[in-house]
Design a protein around this motif. Sequence first.
Motif, mmCIF file in Angstrom:
data_model
loop_
_atom_site.group_PDB
_atom_site.id
_atom_site.type_symbol
_atom_site.label_atom_id
_atom_site.label_comp_id
_atom_site.label_asym_id
_atom_site.label_seq_id
_atom_site.Cartn_x
_atom_site.Cartn_y
_atom_site.Cartn_z
ATOM 1 N N GLN A 165 0.825 -1.206 0.000
ATOM 2 C CA GLN A 165 0.000 0.000 0.000
ATOM 3 C C GLN A 165 0.861 1.258 0.000
ATOM 4 N N CYS A 166 1.984 1.215 0.719
ATOM 5 C CA CYS A 166 2.913 2.339 0.729
ATOM 6 C C CYS A 166 3.457 2.587 -0.674
ATOM 7 N N MET A 167 3.813 1.509 -1.380
ATOM 8 C CA MET A 167 4.301 1.640 -2.754
ATOM 9 C C MET A 167 3.209 2.203 -3.671
ATOM 10 N N ARG A 168 1.977 1.792 -3.444
ATOM 11 C CA ARG A 168 0.866 2.292 -4.275
ATOM 12 C C ARG A 168 0.668 3.793 -4.052
ATOM 13 N N ASP A 169 0.753 4.226 -2.801
ATOM 14 C CA ASP A 169 0.604 5.650 -2.506
ATOM 15 C C ASP A 169 1.692 6.468 -3.210
ATOM 16 N N ILE A 170 2.906 5.939 -3.208
ATOM 17 C CA ILE A 170 4.021 6.636 -3.862
ATOM 18 C C ILE A 170 3.841 6.590 -5.377
ATOM 19 N N LEU A 171 3.358 5.471 -5.893
ATOM 20 C CA LEU A 171 3.140 5.327 -7.336
ATOM 21 C C LEU A 171 2.203 6.402 -7.864
ATOM 22 N N LEU A 172 1.116 6.663 -7.144
ATOM 23 C CA LEU A 172 0.108 7.610 -7.610
ATOM 24 C C LEU A 172 0.582 9.063 -7.555
ATOM 25 N N LYS A 173 1.765 9.290 -6.994
ATOM 26 C CA LYS A 173 2.326 10.647 -6.962
ATOM 27 C C LYS A 173 3.355 10.876 -8.066
ATOM 28 N N GLN A 174 3.601 9.853 -8.887
ATOM 29 C CA GLN A 174 4.626 9.961 -9.921
ATOM 30 C C GLN A 174 4.122 10.759 -11.123
ATOM 31 N N PRO A 175 5.032 11.364 -11.896
ATOM 32 C CA PRO A 175 4.618 12.227 -13.014
ATOM 33 C C PRO A 175 4.037 11.481 -14.201
ATOM 34 N N ASP A 184 9.560 3.564 4.922
ATOM 35 C CA ASP A 184 10.409 4.084 3.852
ATOM 36 C C ASP A 184 11.744 3.372 3.765
ATOM 37 N N GLN A 185 12.300 2.993 4.915
ATOM 38 C CA GLN A 185 13.619 2.359 4.925
ATOM 39 C C GLN A 185 13.604 0.990 4.246
ATOM 40 N N LEU A 186 12.426 0.425 4.065
ATOM 41 C CA LEU A 186 12.324 -0.905 3.459
ATOM 42 C C LEU A 186 11.966 -0.854 1.972
ATOM 43 N N LEU A 187 11.756 0.331 1.428
ATOM 44 C CA LEU A 187 11.420 0.453 0.013
ATOM 45 C C LEU A 187 12.638 0.121 -0.841
#
Length: 394
Positions: free
Chosen positions: A114-124, A380-383
């Motif tokens: 879910q953390c990766m998905r949240d970051i994904l949706l902020k990409q350009p 974040d440290q595990l991404l």
Amino acid sequence: HDLHRMGEETSEELEFIPASIKVLRHVRPKYSCRACEKHGTQTAVKIAPVKPSILPKSIATPSLLAQIISAKFQFGLPLYRQEAMFKQYGIELSRQTMSRWMLTISEKLRPLYQCMRDILLKQPALWADETTLNVLDVDKSKCYMWVYGCGTDKPRPDKSPNIVLYDYQDGRGGAHPAAFLADYCGPLQVDGYQGYEQTGAQLAGCWAHARRKFIEAKTVQGKGKSGKADQALSFIQKLYGVEQKIKDDCPAQKQEKRTDLAQPVMDKLKIWLDKSALQVNPQSLLGKAIHYTLKQWDKLQVYLHDGHVNIDNNRAERAIKPFVIGRKAWLFSNSRGGAQASAILYSMVETAKANGLMPVDYLMMLFEQLPLLNDGDDLDQLLPWHINADKNGQ
């Protein structure tokens, strides 16, 4: 006479050392007070706490779990074959047990997913694709595994994220990508499937799909003969030639050079397509290629005006390919839950690969570190893109 050493010659051979399996035994002494026992006083038994584990009360270690997941989701080795492999080492490890482990592990990894998905949706800029999946307990002939991602399939110098996320759904309706992408409204590179129209994204077309249709049209021209299909392919080849020249540029530079170098080619191609559409039978392979390209024209222009967008959607096709190859080996998922677990585990494996990590080492590190975290701790440290590939797993 005595011989003297005048030099040396070296030859090398590769020796394979089979994997070994160990039983790790953790001994925790218990302590109590004899004086208290002697006087009949109740005393508490003292014992060291159990070592934190990703699967408490299980025989599975991080290394064993990482090996099983990597074998299936990276190399396509079904659990029944792994069961036979473990049996050769004298270990009775059933596929049912390994399957339960996979289901539990996937839930442990869901917060990171879910953390990766949240970051994904902020990409350009994003890309997406989908493929079929047979799920036995779902009353449908075809279910679908969707893939969404950003970035490339190699680590980027600026350490920006390369993310590959799989998402299982029972169908192919446009509501599924719309739900996964939520409020994302940036560029989304896809093929011509209309289901993506339900998203709020700006759809970018794929020149590789358009090119394939002209290649198919070329096959009916006859061996050694040239025709209109070759003319279209020549235009498209020039567009790809521009991309080859600017592949190492930053997004701003790409956008500028595409305007200078690719836009004139695109304008000439549009004039040629409009003219040819009136001359070619729309039911022929060439006619279908021309009308497909014209129908997708606005979407095929998007990459010219955004340096974050690629000329084609080949990155998404490369991302879905490991799943397609694995599916040929294990054929189906038994349940919806199993398919959803596979989506999470494939996501971890492919995102690790995209960021230059060895999946087995990355997974082992996750399974060692996750039990040490508390609810609400920063992940974040595990991404994967925050982990040094040289120290992966250490």
